[in-house]
Design an enzyme around this catalytic site. Structure first.
Site, PDB file in Angstrom:
ATOM      1  N   ASN A 206       0.867  -1.182   0.000  1.00 32.24           N
ATOM      2  CA  ASN A 206       0.000   0.000   0.000  1.00 32.24           C
ATOM      3  C   ASN A 206       0.903   1.232   0.000  1.00 32.24           C
ATOM      4  OD1 ASN A 206      -1.843   2.020   0.410  1.00 32.24           O
ATOM      5  ND2 ASN A 206      -2.348   1.428   2.525  1.00 32.24           N
TER       6      ASN A 206
ATOM      7  N   LYS B 185       0.026   4.199  -0.398  1.00 40.62           N
ATOM      8  CA  LYS B 185      -0.698   5.372   0.117  1.00 40.62           C
ATOM      9  C   LYS B 185      -0.482   6.574  -0.807  1.00 40.62           C
ATOM     10  CE  LYS B 185       0.009   3.582   4.733  1.00 40.62           C
ATOM     11  NZ  LYS B 185      -0.200   3.793   6.151  1.00 40.62           N
TER      12      LYS B 185
ATOM     13  N   HIS C 202      -9.714   0.890   4.514  1.00 37.33           N
ATOM     14  CA  HIS C 202      -8.466   1.129   5.255  1.00 37.33           C
ATOM     15  C   HIS C 202      -8.763   2.082   6.415  1.00 37.33           C
ATOM     16  CE1 HIS C 202      -4.418   2.457   6.238  1.00 37.33           C
ATOM     17  NE2 HIS C 202      -3.981   1.391   5.611  1.00 37.33           N
TER      18      HIS C 202
ATOM     19  N   GLU D  37      -7.273   4.566   7.510  1.00 37.42           N
ATOM     20  CA  GLU D  37      -7.101   5.991   7.193  1.00 37.42           C
ATOM     21  C   GLU D  37      -8.331   6.536   6.471  1.00 37.42           C
ATOM     22  OE1 GLU D  37      -3.312   5.517   5.272  1.00 37.42           O
ATOM     23  OE2 GLU D  37      -2.410   5.048   7.212  1.00 37.42           O
TER      24      GLU D  37
ATOM     25  N   GLU E 120      -5.542  -5.064  10.578  1.00 41.06           N
ATOM     26  CA  GLU E 120      -4.585  -3.987  10.804  1.00 41.06           C
ATOM     27  C   GLU E 120      -4.942  -3.230  12.080  1.00 41.06           C
ATOM     28  OE1 GLU E 120      -2.458  -2.789   6.982  1.00 41.06           O
ATOM     29  OE2 GLU E 120      -4.265  -1.589   7.084  1.00 41.06           O
TER      30      GLU E 120
ATOM     31  N   GLY F   5       2.098   2.348  10.825  1.00 40.69           N
ATOM     32  CA  GLY F   5       3.024   3.471  10.686  1.00 40.69           C
ATOM     33  C   GLY F   5       3.677   3.916  11.979  1.00 40.69           C
TER      34      GLY F   5
ATOM     35  N   SER G 195       3.235  -1.910  10.524  1.00 41.30           N
ATOM     36  CA  SER G 195       4.682  -1.847  10.772  1.00 41.30           C
ATOM     37  C   SER G 195       5.417  -3.144  10.426  1.00 41.30           C
ATOM     38  CB  SER G 195       4.962  -1.448  12.230  1.00 41.30           C
ATOM     39  OG  SER G 195       4.469  -0.147  12.488  1.00 41.30           O
TER      40      SER G 195
HETATM   41  C1  PEP Z   1      -0.963   0.231   6.050  1.00 40.45           C
HETATM   42  O1  PEP Z   1      -1.125   1.425   5.876  1.00 40.45           O
HETATM   43  O2  PEP Z   1      -1.778  -0.565   5.594  1.00 40.45           O
HETATM   44  C2  PEP Z   1       0.202  -0.212   6.814  1.00 40.45           C
HETATM   45  C3  PEP Z   1       0.192  -1.423   7.269  1.00 40.45           C
HETATM   46  O3  PEP Z   1       1.209   0.705   7.002  1.00 40.45           O
HETATM   47  P1  PEP Z   1       2.630   0.430   7.691  1.00 40.45           P
HETATM   48  O4  PEP Z   1       3.175  -0.856   7.122  1.00 40.45           O
HETATM   49  O5  PEP Z   1       3.452   1.606   7.332  1.00 40.45           O
HETATM   50  O6  PEP Z   1       2.382   0.294   9.161  1.00 40.45           O
END
Ligand code: PEP
Length: 256
Positions: free
Chosen positions: A9, A11, A94, A96, A166, A172, A212
């Site tokens: 992803n 983003k 997601h 976000e 998630e 993040g 992460s």
């Molecule tokens: C995500 O945005 O789906 C995600 C898992 O981000 P990160 O790997 O940066 O934590």
């Protein structure tokens, strides 16, 4: 045996030049790893050129979001009709999008149904926030989100969907869940799918962990029996890191 699936992803990162360079830096190496399904989800502006680039390769293309209507006066939106034939997957719900753009369980469900109607495989994101986690409400939140996205779906369609668990506090932040903790929640998600759609659908469905993930911790997640892959944000913006994540996934799953 479920085929592992690693999705990137990106983003709102990369432009048409840097995105193409990043993809060019990892395409051949990713394509050589046959036993892992790799899905790249760049910003919309790169989808068309990546669709051409991926033609004849084993890579899959995903969008990061879409609206559920086919066409009309919805300024700024992208429809499933526009993505059909170009993308294989679409990320839906997601955190976000839920947090900054007002997505709800209901709008997520409309997008899941629209994706399936237009031959796009949804990667449905679910996960609890820190407060809910600390209050011991993780499973309650997950059950609500999963039920909203999957109740009364045709059982045959369920294996076309992927769920990404998630936890919001892990996205993040550099503070991932533990492999064991993620495995437990993902096991509970599979159990919920089993209750809704039966054993065959629950066994066939792939469920990822996201939050992460990097080359240092992917083995911990992918070695868990319930975890079928990862949704990777930050670490997918580095070609070397991302190729390592996919390669380690391949090694770990093959050794099991
Ligand atoms: C995500 O945005 O789906 C995600 C898992 O981000 P990160 O790997 O940066 O934590």
């Amino acid at each position: 045996m479920r085929k592992p699936i690693i999705a990137a992803n990106w983003k709102m990162n990369m432009d048409t030049v840097t995105g193409y360079e990043l993809m060019d830096d990892m395409l051949d190496e990713l394509d050589a790893i046959e036993d892992v399904e790799v899905v790249i989800c760049p910003p919309f502006i790169l989808l068309e050129s990546f669709a051409e680039l991926f033609d004849g390769t084993g890579l899959y293309l995903g969008a990061q979001d879409m609206f559920w209507e086919e066409r009309g006066a919805y300024t700024g939106e992208i429809s499933p009709l526009m993505l059909r034939g170009m993308c294989d997957y679409v990320i839906v719900g997601h955190s976000e999008r839920r947090q900054y753009f007002g997505e709800t369980d209901e709008t997520v469900r409309r997008k899941v149904d629209a994706a399936l109607a237009y031959e796009l495989k949804p990667i449905v994101c679910v996960g609890e926030n820190l407060q809910q986690n600390e209050a011991g409400e993780t499973l309650e939140v997950i059950h609500r989100q999963v039920t909203a996205a999957f109740y009364e779906m045709d059982n045959a369609k369920v294996p076309d969907c992927v769920i990404a668990y998630e936890p919001i506090w892990a996205i993040g932040t550099g503070r991932p869940a533990t492999g064991e903790g993620a495995n437990q929640v993902i096991g509970a998600i599979r159990q919920k799918i089993l209750e809704l759609h039966g054993e065959d659908a629950a066994y066939a469905m792939r469920i990822q962990y996201g939050g992460s993930v990097n080359e240092g911790n992917i083995a911990e997640f992918i070695s868990q029996p319930e975890i079928d892959g990862a949704l990777v944000g930050g670490a997918s913006l580095n070609a070397e890191q991302f190729v390592r994540i996919v390669a380690i996934t391949n090694e770990v799953k093959r050794s099991r």
